[in-house]
Design a protein around this motif. Structure first.
Motif, PDB file in Angstrom:
ATOM      1  N   TYR A 189       3.088   5.697  -4.972  1.00 26.14           N
ATOM      2  CA  TYR A 189       2.883   4.260  -4.836  1.00 26.14           C
ATOM      3  C   TYR A 189       1.616   3.838  -5.592  1.00 26.14           C
ATOM      4  O   TYR A 189       0.521   4.360  -5.356  1.00 26.14           O
ATOM      5  CB  TYR A 189       2.778   3.841  -3.356  1.00 26.14           C
ATOM      6  N   ALA A 190       1.778   2.869  -6.506  1.00 27.52           N
ATOM      7  CA  ALA A 190       0.645   2.388  -7.307  1.00 27.52           C
ATOM      8  C   ALA A 190      -0.140   1.373  -6.491  1.00 27.52           C
ATOM      9  O   ALA A 190       0.332   0.264  -6.262  1.00 27.52           O
ATOM     10  CB  ALA A 190       1.163   1.748  -8.592  1.00 27.52           C
ATOM     11  N   THR A 191      -1.342   1.763  -6.033  1.00 34.15           N
ATOM     12  CA  THR A 191      -2.130   0.856  -5.192  1.00 34.15           C
ATOM     13  C   THR A 191      -2.740  -0.266  -6.013  1.00 34.15           C
ATOM     14  O   THR A 191      -3.118  -1.286  -5.475  1.00 34.15           O
ATOM     15  CB  THR A 191      -3.278   1.595  -4.492  1.00 34.15           C
ATOM     16  N   LYS A 192      -2.890  -0.059  -7.340  1.00 30.94           N
ATOM     17  CA  LYS A 192      -3.565  -0.983  -8.256  1.00 30.94           C
ATOM     18  C   LYS A 192      -5.071  -1.042  -8.004  1.00 30.94           C
ATOM     19  O   LYS A 192      -5.779  -1.834  -8.610  1.00 30.94           O
ATOM     20  CB  LYS A 192      -2.964  -2.402  -8.214  1.00 30.94           C
ATOM     21  N   ASP A 193      -5.560  -0.214  -7.095  1.00 30.67           N
ATOM     22  CA  ASP A 193      -7.003  -0.135  -6.860  1.00 30.67           C
ATOM     23  C   ASP A 193      -7.625   0.889  -7.809  1.00 30.67           C
ATOM     24  O   ASP A 193      -7.058   1.954  -8.033  1.00 30.67           O
ATOM     25  CB  ASP A 193      -7.291   0.297  -5.413  1.00 30.67           C
ATOM     26  N   ILE A 194      -8.781   0.536  -8.349  1.00 33.83           N
ATOM     27  CA  ILE A 194      -9.497   1.445  -9.251  1.00 33.83           C
ATOM     28  C   ILE A 194     -10.530   2.235  -8.431  1.00 33.83           C
ATOM     29  O   ILE A 194     -11.374   1.639  -7.751  1.00 33.83           O
ATOM     30  CB  ILE A 194     -10.258   0.658 -10.347  1.00 33.83           C
ATOM     31  N   VAL A 195     -10.412   3.558  -8.486  1.00 28.92           N
ATOM     32  CA  VAL A 195     -11.350   4.438  -7.773  1.00 28.92           C
ATOM     33  C   VAL A 195     -11.592   5.673  -8.631  1.00 28.92           C
ATOM     34  O   VAL A 195     -10.945   5.872  -9.652  1.00 28.92           O
ATOM     35  CB  VAL A 195     -10.780   4.919  -6.408  1.00 28.92           C
ATOM     36  N   SER A 196     -12.520   6.512  -8.163  1.00 29.40           N
ATOM     37  CA  SER A 196     -12.584   7.865  -8.704  1.00 29.40           C
ATOM     38  C   SER A 196     -12.377   8.818  -7.532  1.00 29.40           C
ATOM     39  O   SER A 196     -12.514   8.424  -6.373  1.00 29.40           O
ATOM     40  CB  SER A 196     -13.927   8.120  -9.391  1.00 29.40           C
ATOM     41  N   LEU A 197     -11.995  10.066  -7.869  1.00 21.34           N
ATOM     42  CA  LEU A 197     -11.624  11.028  -6.825  1.00 21.34           C
ATOM     43  C   LEU A 197     -12.508  12.260  -6.962  1.00 21.34           C
ATOM     44  O   LEU A 197     -12.882  12.630  -8.076  1.00 21.34           O
ATOM     45  CB  LEU A 197     -10.149  11.391  -7.030  1.00 21.34           C
TER      46      LEU A 197
END
Lengths: 144, 430
Positions: free
Chosen positions: B294-302
């Motif tokens: 699912y593409a959350t469209k939120d930009i993060v780093s992991l």
């Protein structure tokens, strides 16, 4: 029986009215009468000018939102009670007025002209005529 | 700490792989959309041998859900559904998600783990000021509090004076709400003559909207508490997807239930740990509405590095750094400019020029929609224009479920760059 009025949508911002009068002046358009209605955010400028069609076209070209309307222009006697007589006629006939504004006639110093916008325009015209009031024609109004 | 919070990387991977295979079979057999995805790729669930095999699949997003509105993505019969929620879709139709009995158990578990991760225990009194209703925030926290055994006060959002009164009288120790609302509450407390620093509150679990380190410091100092960021979205489960621990250095993802990937939003290639990209989540245990990638469209780093602060080995995501689409989050509610467009189209038949201006006044987000008045809708009477303004406002509010201000403006007021209008001006300093 009716005269053309142009209405312009305006935001309440300093200098906005001056821009419109500037455009009209530049194009040699004479303002015969005007009224301004406003809320805290916006206003409507209503104008009777000597060449309404040209004025509307010029203002549209300058990207104003413009609307042309027909209004009634009637003479009233410039004396206490002059306006009241007309309002009594309307009131008895159940005609409500959307808005109105006045200007003085140059030719007769004992007359004023009321610009009136009502919903039941035809009925209002008949009542005024039956009461012997003089309604100005478009030509008369624009060249007052 | 939950047993799955600090699995070794190998043990976590084995658990995720086993669960991925199970959920893949489940959606392949029960969701027509996923069945055809596999068929088109010439794949079967048996091809899902490792977590990396997931990358062959396309992303699922709000658009997928909209196309299958309302129940087309459900993987179980209605008899097994216990609860249905909905959030904003990009246009007209909302995004629908559902929960079975076991989904509700998972939700309770991950929320309980989330509260515990911030230091909450069964001795706490949790004042839950997230909205109860279709929005998953209220009920999600509620279920987690019940699971943890804490006392939950189901306040829902709003009613600030009563919130403050009960907080004082009950001795609330954990506040759950949006970060901006916690700032607003502190301001209201001070103007009512209370010192929020002297309240019994010790922890804030705040989320559902983007916020910053600066805002965290402000909240922590205003209340004299520790403030933790919690992440979630209804499509995955609601709140409880990830949360901070006392280290406040990234949000622990409950990766035994939610498999995170961070990809380049354009190429869809995975990005290395520490690099920004779009968060994609596969629900490993959901039964009613499980989604693969699912593409959350939120930009993060992991990051997969074990947490030095709490010892959990679950991967951590950064705070939300942005969006890949034009979604706005206003007071915890998702807002898409396209929703406003749909309303304006309905009123005017053609789309007028409009602009959405978002500001933060004090602590609360305000949204103003400026609409250019064209000759089609221009009435020469004030009340006609006021009626138009009111109609636009009412219709937008009924679609968005939040208050907006509508302002009629002159043509060409809204600046256009390269002929195209900028739809959203976000003046919030977050």
């Amino acid at each position: 029986m009716f005269v053309k009025q142009i209405s312009v949508f305006m935001e309440n911002r300093a200098g906005r009215l001056e821009e419109i009068t500037g455009i009209l002046a530049e194009n040699q358009i004479n303002i015969r009468a005007l009224a301004l209605a406003d809320t805290s955010d916006f206003g409507i400028l209503r104008l009777i000018v000597d060449s309404p069609d040209r004025a509307a076209a010029i203002l549209r070209k300058a990207e104003f939102t413009v609307r042309e309307n027909e209004v009634i222009a009637t003479e009233i006697e410039d004396r206490p009670g002059g306006l009241h007589d007309i309002l009594t006629l309307f009131s008895k006939a159940g005609i409500s007025i959307e808005y109105m504004y006045a200007f003085l006639e140059r030719k007769h110093d004992d007359r004023a002209v009321m610009i009136i916008r009502v919903e039941a325009a035809a009925k209002a015209v008949k009542i005024l005529q039956d009461a012997g009031k003089h309604l100005l024609t478009a030509a008369e109004t624009y060249t007052l | 700490m939950h047993k799955n919070d600090n699995l070794s990387p190998d043990a976590l991977r084995a658990l995720q792989t086993e669960r991925l295979q199970k959920v893949t079979r489940h959606v392949y057999e029960n969701v027509r959309y996923y069945g055809s995805v596999f068929d088109k790729l010439g794949m079967t669930p048996e091809d899902m041998k490792s977590l990396e095999d997931l990358r062959a699949l396309p992303l699922t997003d709000k658009e997928t859900l909209r196309l299958h509105y309302p129940f087309g993505m459900f993987a179980v019969p209605m008899a097994e559904i216990k609860e249905i929620h909905a959030s904003s879709g990009t246009t007209g139709k909302p995004t629908v998600v559902a929960y079975t009995e076991s989904d509700l158990r998972v939700w309770s578990e991950v929320m309980a783990r989330s509260i515990a991760c911030t230091g909450g225990t069964r001795d706490d009194i949790i004042q839950n000021a997230y909205g109860y209703g279709l929005f998953t925030g209220g009920l999600g926290v509620h279920y987690g509090a019940l699971e943890l055994g804490a006392a939950v006060v189901p306040m829902s959002s709003g009613g600030t004076q009563r919130q403050l009164q009960l907080m004082q009288d009950f001795g609330t120790t954990i506040l759950t709400c949006t970060p901006s609302y916690s700032v607003y509450m502190a301001e209201q407390a001070r103007s009512a003559g209370m010192d929020p620093r002297h309240s019994t509150l010790r922890i804030g679990i705040l989320g559902a909207e983007p916020w910053s380190e600066g805002m965290r410091r402000e909240i922590e100092s205003a209340w004299d508490i520790k403030a933790y960021d919690i992440y979630g979205l209804s499509e995955i489960i609601g709140p409880g997807v990830a949360v901070e621990c006392p280290g406040q250095d990234g949000l622990h993802v409950w990766a035994d239930h939610f498999l995170p990937e961070v990809i380049d939003p354009d190429t869809h290639e995975p990005v290395p740990d520490g690099s920004d990209g779009m968060l994609v989540i596969t629900t490993l245990t959901k039964r009613a509405t499980p989604f693969l990638r699912y593409a959350t469209k939120d930009i993060v780093s992991l990051t997969h590095a074990p947490c030095p602060a709490c010892g959990r080995t679950s991967p951590r995501i950064s705070r939300i750094k942005g969006r890949t689409d034009d979604m706005l989050i206003i007071r915890g509610i998702n807002v898409f400019p396209s929703q406003i467009e749909t309303v304006l189209m309905g009123i005017e038949e053609t789309l007028p020029h409009y602009q959405i201006i978002v500001t933060r006044e004090g602590a609360l987000d305000e949204i103003e929609v400026q609409v250019e008045v064209n000759e089609k809708v221009f009435s020469d009477e004030i009340r006609g224009l006021e009626a138009l303004e009111k109609r636009i406002r009412r219709e937008i509010e009924s679609v968005l479920s939040i208050a907006v201000r509508v302002k009629l403006v002159e043509p060409k007021t809204i600046t256009r760059s390269e002929g195209k209008a900028r739809r959203v001006i976000d003046n919030r300093k977050i």
